[in-house]
Design an enzyme around this catalytic site. Structure first.
Site, PDB file in Angstrom:
ATOM      1  N   GLY A 188      23.165  -0.508 -21.811  1.00  9.77           N
ATOM      2  CA  GLY A 188      23.875   0.249 -20.768  1.00  9.77           C
ATOM      3  C   GLY A 188      22.924   0.718 -19.689  1.00  9.77           C
ATOM      4  O   GLY A 188      22.986   1.866 -19.238  1.00  9.77           O
ATOM      5  N   ALA A 189      22.062  -0.207 -19.249  1.00 10.79           N
ATOM      6  CA  ALA A 189      20.998   0.179 -18.298  1.00 10.79           C
ATOM      7  C   ALA A 189      21.367  -0.120 -16.850  1.00 10.79           C
ATOM      8  O   ALA A 189      20.532  -0.004 -15.958  1.00 10.79           O
ATOM      9  CB  ALA A 189      19.696  -0.521 -18.666  1.00 10.79           C
ATOM     10  N   ARG A 210      23.585   1.577 -15.123  1.00 10.62           N
ATOM     11  CA  ARG A 210      23.968   2.806 -14.414  1.00 10.62           C
ATOM     12  C   ARG A 210      23.477   4.034 -15.192  1.00 10.62           C
ATOM     13  O   ARG A 210      23.087   3.931 -16.358  1.00 10.62           O
ATOM     14  CB  ARG A 210      25.498   2.916 -14.297  1.00 10.62           C
ATOM     15  CG  ARG A 210      26.134   1.840 -13.486  1.00 10.62           C
ATOM     16  CD  ARG A 210      27.629   2.025 -13.353  1.00 10.62           C
ATOM     17  NE  ARG A 210      28.372   1.670 -14.547  1.00 10.62           N
ATOM     18  CZ  ARG A 210      29.142   2.517 -15.229  1.00 10.62           C
ATOM     19  NH1 ARG A 210      29.265   3.773 -14.849  1.00 10.62           N
ATOM     20  NH2 ARG A 210      29.809   2.105 -16.291  1.00 10.62           N
ATOM     21  N   TYR A 257      35.392  10.607 -29.535  1.00 12.19           N
ATOM     22  CA  TYR A 257      34.042  10.569 -28.953  1.00 12.19           C
ATOM     23  C   TYR A 257      33.090  11.423 -29.785  1.00 12.19           C
ATOM     24  O   TYR A 257      31.988  10.981 -30.150  1.00 12.19           O
ATOM     25  CB  TYR A 257      34.106  11.068 -27.510  1.00 12.19           C
ATOM     26  CG  TYR A 257      32.782  11.075 -26.769  1.00 12.19           C
ATOM     27  CD1 TYR A 257      32.280   9.912 -26.188  1.00 12.19           C
ATOM     28  CD2 TYR A 257      32.040  12.246 -26.632  1.00 12.19           C
ATOM     29  CE1 TYR A 257      31.071   9.925 -25.499  1.00 12.19           C
ATOM     30  CE2 TYR A 257      30.834  12.269 -25.946  1.00 12.19           C
ATOM     31  CZ  TYR A 257      30.351  11.105 -25.376  1.00 12.19           C
ATOM     32  OH  TYR A 257      29.153  11.124 -24.695  1.00 12.19           O
ATOM     33  N   ILE A 274      25.579  15.846 -18.039  1.00 15.42           N
ATOM     34  CA  ILE A 274      24.652  15.097 -17.187  1.00 15.42           C
ATOM     35  C   ILE A 274      25.452  14.463 -16.054  1.00 15.42           C
ATOM     36  O   ILE A 274      26.486  13.826 -16.288  1.00 15.42           O
ATOM     37  CB  ILE A 274      23.920  13.990 -17.996  1.00 15.42           C
ATOM     38  CG1 ILE A 274      23.323  14.546 -19.303  1.00 15.42           C
ATOM     39  CG2 ILE A 274      22.860  13.307 -17.136  1.00 15.42           C
ATOM     40  CD1 ILE A 274      22.254  15.595 -19.171  1.00 15.42           C
TER      41      ILE A 274
HETATM   42  P1  NAP Z   1      27.790   5.890 -17.405  1.00 11.67           P
HETATM   43  O1  NAP Z   1      27.168   6.341 -16.144  1.00 11.67           O
HETATM   44  O2  NAP Z   1      29.271   5.777 -17.498  1.00 11.67           O
HETATM   45  O3  NAP Z   1      27.115   4.498 -17.823  1.00 11.67           O
HETATM   46  C1  NAP Z   1      27.535   3.858 -18.991  1.00 11.67           C
HETATM   47  C2  NAP Z   1      26.675   2.631 -19.223  1.00 11.67           C
HETATM   48  O4  NAP Z   1      27.085   2.054 -20.473  1.00 11.67           O
HETATM   49  C3  NAP Z   1      26.853   1.572 -18.151  1.00 11.67           C
HETATM   50  O5  NAP Z   1      25.598   0.989 -17.883  1.00 11.67           O
HETATM   51  C4  NAP Z   1      27.784   0.558 -18.817  1.00 11.67           C
HETATM   52  O6  NAP Z   1      27.541  -0.790 -18.414  1.00 11.67           O
HETATM   53  C5  NAP Z   1      27.370   0.690 -20.262  1.00 11.67           C
HETATM   54  N1  NAP Z   1      28.401   0.222 -21.189  1.00 11.67           N
HETATM   55  C6  NAP Z   1      29.625   0.767 -21.438  1.00 11.67           C
HETATM   56  N2  NAP Z   1      30.281   0.020 -22.340  1.00 11.67           N
HETATM   57  C7  NAP Z   1      29.454  -1.009 -22.671  1.00 11.67           C
HETATM   58  C8  NAP Z   1      29.563  -2.117 -23.554  1.00 11.67           C
HETATM   59  N3  NAP Z   1      30.654  -2.334 -24.293  1.00 11.67           N
HETATM   60  N4  NAP Z   1      28.510  -2.979 -23.646  1.00 11.67           N
HETATM   61  C9  NAP Z   1      27.400  -2.780 -22.894  1.00 11.67           C
HETATM   62  N5  NAP Z   1      27.253  -1.759 -22.030  1.00 11.67           N
HETATM   63  C10 NAP Z   1      28.267  -0.881 -21.925  1.00 11.67           C
HETATM   64  O7  NAP Z   1      27.390   6.864 -18.602  1.00 11.67           O
HETATM   65  P2  NAP Z   1      26.120   7.817 -18.833  1.00 11.67           P
HETATM   66  O8  NAP Z   1      26.520   9.198 -18.512  1.00 11.67           O
HETATM   67  O9  NAP Z   1      24.900   7.219 -18.233  1.00 11.67           O
HETATM   68  O10 NAP Z   1      26.063   7.725 -20.419  1.00 11.67           O
HETATM   69  C11 NAP Z   1      25.046   7.032 -21.124  1.00 11.67           C
HETATM   70  C12 NAP Z   1      25.065   7.506 -22.570  1.00 11.67           C
HETATM   71  O11 NAP Z   1      24.835   8.924 -22.595  1.00 11.67           O
HETATM   72  C13 NAP Z   1      26.400   7.295 -23.286  1.00 11.67           C
HETATM   73  O12 NAP Z   1      26.170   6.909 -24.611  1.00 11.67           O
HETATM   74  C14 NAP Z   1      27.057   8.661 -23.233  1.00 11.67           C
HETATM   75  O13 NAP Z   1      27.977   8.855 -24.270  1.00 11.67           O
HETATM   76  C15 NAP Z   1      25.843   9.553 -23.368  1.00 11.67           C
HETATM   77  N6  NAP Z   1      26.063  10.922 -22.875  1.00 11.67           N
HETATM   78  C16 NAP Z   1      26.378  11.174 -21.565  1.00 11.67           C
HETATM   79  C17 NAP Z   1      26.585  12.488 -21.146  1.00 11.67           C
HETATM   80  C18 NAP Z   1      26.939  12.841 -19.731  1.00 11.67           C
HETATM   81  O14 NAP Z   1      27.255  14.031 -19.469  1.00 11.67           O
HETATM   82  N7  NAP Z   1      26.883  11.934 -18.771  1.00 11.67           N
HETATM   83  C19 NAP Z   1      26.477  13.532 -22.076  1.00 11.67           C
HETATM   84  C20 NAP Z   1      26.159  13.239 -23.385  1.00 11.67           C
HETATM   85  C21 NAP Z   1      25.946  11.925 -23.769  1.00 11.67           C
HETATM   86  P3  NAP Z   1      28.429  -1.608 -17.313  1.00 11.67           P
HETATM   87  O15 NAP Z   1      28.712  -0.677 -16.174  1.00 11.67           O
HETATM   88  O16 NAP Z   1      27.508  -2.731 -16.938  1.00 11.67           O
HETATM   89  O17 NAP Z   1      29.654  -2.081 -18.015  1.00 11.67           O
END
Ligand code: NAP
Length: 245
Positions: free
Chosen positions: A10-11, A13, A153, A186
């Site tokens: 998931g790199a 974004r 989740y 985040i």
């Molecule tokens: P994000 O901006 O929505 O980015 C999600 C990333 O995951 C994207 O690069 C997307 O790729 C990839 N992804 C989603 N489904 C996928 C799949 N089936 N196979 C491969 N790649 C997949 O989310 P983020 O906030 O950066 O979150 C990253 C991680 O941190 C997640 O595990 C999330 O649960 C965790 N997290 C986030 C927060 C927050 O507040 N943001 C808080 C706690 C934990 P594509 O776009 O290429 O599909």
């Protein structure tokens, strides 16, 4: 000097993109896993090249074991071994528990927890062979605290914490560390997609440090676990949450 290969899921974004960049600054070449966002993954690779490092983009749905094995095979073919694996790819969904469908549940489990299982199981034989490796799993504060309207989740994020702790014990004799980061709120697409401006402001006010986290805040914690400062640290869950918990 190239330190080796880091695979970041998931790199394309958000947190994963920032982590790929941070690891590249440490000297790792990065396999940038993406699923839908090819252009964004290419933009991350461009920035990595501007930092004087290198890497590749590779498409794979983390819930698809065949595609995961192809990603790991590609990394091993290019670099011979994998130094760091960051299991970051994830999805979120806001729903009342009673509205969660069987499909919602399966998708949440298969992507967020199945993806970690798939990548760990696929990468570990090589790490065990070389008796070294760093695995960093991205959970969430909701994995330990639980969030209303995010039961599925929260459940899978708790699963990542359990997987991290158990696997760390199993692979420690092979010189491999497994750690976990539990981000708070985040500022990424995940947050802005799921919450309106009022809710985001409330989350900011509820965060003792008085701001939302950035993807870079989490990326720096991942870099810590990947670096020499964390040589004797395994099985840990590090909150990166501004004191939210
Ligand atoms: P994000 O901006 O929505 O980015 C999600 C990333 O995951 C994207 O690069 C997307 O790729 C990839 N992804 C989603 N489904 C996928 C799949 N089936 N196979 C491969 N790649 C997949 O989310 P983020 O906030 O950066 O979150 C990253 C991680 O941190 C997640 O595990 C999330 O649960 C965790 N997290 C986030 C927060 C927050 O507040 N943001 C808080 C706690 C934990 P594509 O776009 O290429 O599909």
């Amino acid at each position: 000097m190239i330190k080796g290969c880091a695979v970041v899921t998931g790199a394309s974004r958000g947190i994963g993109a920032a982590t790929a960049l941070e690891l590249s600054k440490m000297g790792y070449e990065v396999i940038i896993n993406y699923n839908n966002s090819k252009e964004k993954a290419l933009a991350v690779l461009d920035k990595i090249k501007q930092n004087g490092s290198n890497g590749y983009i590779f498409k794979c749905d983390v819930s698809n074991r065949k595609e995961v094995d192809e990603t790991i095979d590609f990394a091993l073919q290019k670099y011979g071994r994998i130094a760091v694996l960051v299991n970051n790819a994830g999805i979120a969904q806001q729903k009342l528990f009673t509205d969660i469908t069987a499909d919602d549940w399966s998708r949440m489990v298969n992507v967020n927890l199945g993806g970690v299982f798939n990548f760990c199981q696929s990468a570990l034989p090589s790490m065990i062979h070389f008796k070294s490796g760093r695995i960093i799993n991205i959970s969430s504060i909701w994995g330990s605290e639980g969030a209303s309207c995010e039961v599925h989740y929260s459940a899978v994020k708790a699963g990542i914490i359990g997987l991290t702790k158990a696997l760390s014990k199993e692979v420690a004799p092979s010189g491999i560390t497994v750690n976990c980061i539990a981000p708070g709120c985040i500022m990424t697409d995940m947050l802005t997609h799921d919450f309106d401006e009022n809710t985001i402001n409330e989350l900011k006010e509820e965060t003792p440090l008085g701001r939302l986290g950035t993807a870079e805040d989490v990326a720096k914690a991942a870099a810590f676990f990947a670096g020499d400062s964390a040589n004797f640290i395994t099985g840990q869950v590090l909150g990166v949450d501004g004191g939210f918990r």
